[in-house]
Design an enzyme around this catalytic site. Structure first.
Site, mmCIF file in Angstrom:
data_model
loop_
_atom_site.group_PDB
_atom_site.id
_atom_site.type_symbol
_atom_site.label_atom_id
_atom_site.label_comp_id
_atom_site.label_asym_id
_atom_site.label_seq_id
_atom_site.Cartn_x
_atom_site.Cartn_y
_atom_site.Cartn_z
ATOM 1 N N CYS A 1 -8.097 7.653 -42.322
ATOM 2 C CA CYS A 1 -6.832 7.499 -42.783
ATOM 3 C C CYS A 1 -6.433 8.745 -43.555
ATOM 4 C CB CYS A 1 -6.268 6.230 -43.448
ATOM 5 S SG CYS A 1 -4.593 5.814 -43.272
ATOM 6 N N HIS B 1 -9.167 0.761 -41.552
ATOM 7 C CA HIS B 1 -9.905 0.324 -42.633
ATOM 8 C C HIS B 1 -10.631 -1.074 -42.371
ATOM 9 C CE1 HIS B 1 -7.587 3.320 -44.996
ATOM 10 N NE2 HIS B 1 -6.530 2.685 -44.693
#
Ligand code: GLN
Length: 233
Positions: free
Chosen positions: A90, A192
């Site tokens: 990310c 995630h």
């Protein structure tokens, strides 16, 4: 010799629990009898040489700070040139690219390790569960990926960078329906979870690259499989 696994700036890029990726790598290496050395670099520390680096997700401000620190340190770039493996998640994914947005009207120069660009669009923040089919040729044979995303940026890949996967649920990179990016020994993703806890076979590929092994001995992954079934993959 031990396998050196380094988490970069967990104090800046630890918002989404991505520090767990290094723990998964460590445990799966240990279960197979490989010695490991765990390293963790806080903002301001010198980045050590390692075999495998993990960069996680975080907010825009800490993301900019981590970029500045990695640019002035240069160790990560040199280690990658020497064959180290990098998992970037990310904010970590975005900051290794050419540029990324930090807020509405601020585009920041990235490290340029991957030919990608991240911008903000008028789309709402991408938040929620993701599933994606792996398409990167160097990772063929991996089962679908599972994770969760939470990001404002949308990422375009340059021509020399291949997507990691094709989204079946969720947003991923945006624009094209792809998720993440792969170039050499860099694997980048919006997922995630931590992504390696949700996708242990991806952890094993990264370990195999870092250990220069063709294949690693199988492990009993029943608990992971249960979790994956719960998440619909
Ligand atoms: N700050 C970045 C964004 O919102 C990255 C977020 C994250 O790491 N989850 O796009």
């Amino acid at each position: 010799m031990s396998l050196r696994i380094c988490t970069l700036y967990p104090d800046l890029l630890g918002t989404y629990g991505d520090g767990g990726n290094a723990l998964v790598l460590e445990q799966r290496a240990k279960w197979r009898g490989f010695a490991t050395e765990m390293l963790s670099v806080k903002a301001g520390d010198v980045v050590p040489i390692a075999d495998l680096y993990c960069l996680g997700g975080g907010e825009d401000g800490p993301q900019v700070r981590a970029t500045e620190l990695l640019r002035s340190d240069q160790t990560l770039r040199r280690a990658l040139d020497d064959g180290a493996v990098l998992l970037a998640v990310c904010a970590g994914f975005q900051l290794i690219g050419n540029s990324f947005s930090a807020g509405k009207d601020r585009q920041v120069e990235g490290l340029g390790l991957l030919d990608i660009e991240t911008i903000r669009t008028s789309e709402p923040r991408a938040v929620g569960e993701v599933t994606a089919d792996v398409t990167a040729p160097t990772l063929v044979g991996l089962p679908p990926l599972s994770g969760f995303e939470n990001h404002g940026g949308r990422t375009r890949l340059g021509s020399a960078v291949l997507p990691l996967a094709r989204v079946t649920t969720g947003t991923g990179n945006g624009f094209t329906g792809d998720e993440g990016a792969v170039s050499g020994r860099i694997v980048a993703t919006y997922l995630h979870g931590p992504v390696l806890a949700r996708n242990p076979q991806l952890a094993d590929r990264l370990l195999a690259w870092a250990l220069d092994q063709r294949e690693l001995a199988p492990l009993d992954d029943e608990l992971h499989d249960q979790l994956r079934r719960e998440r619909g993959v």
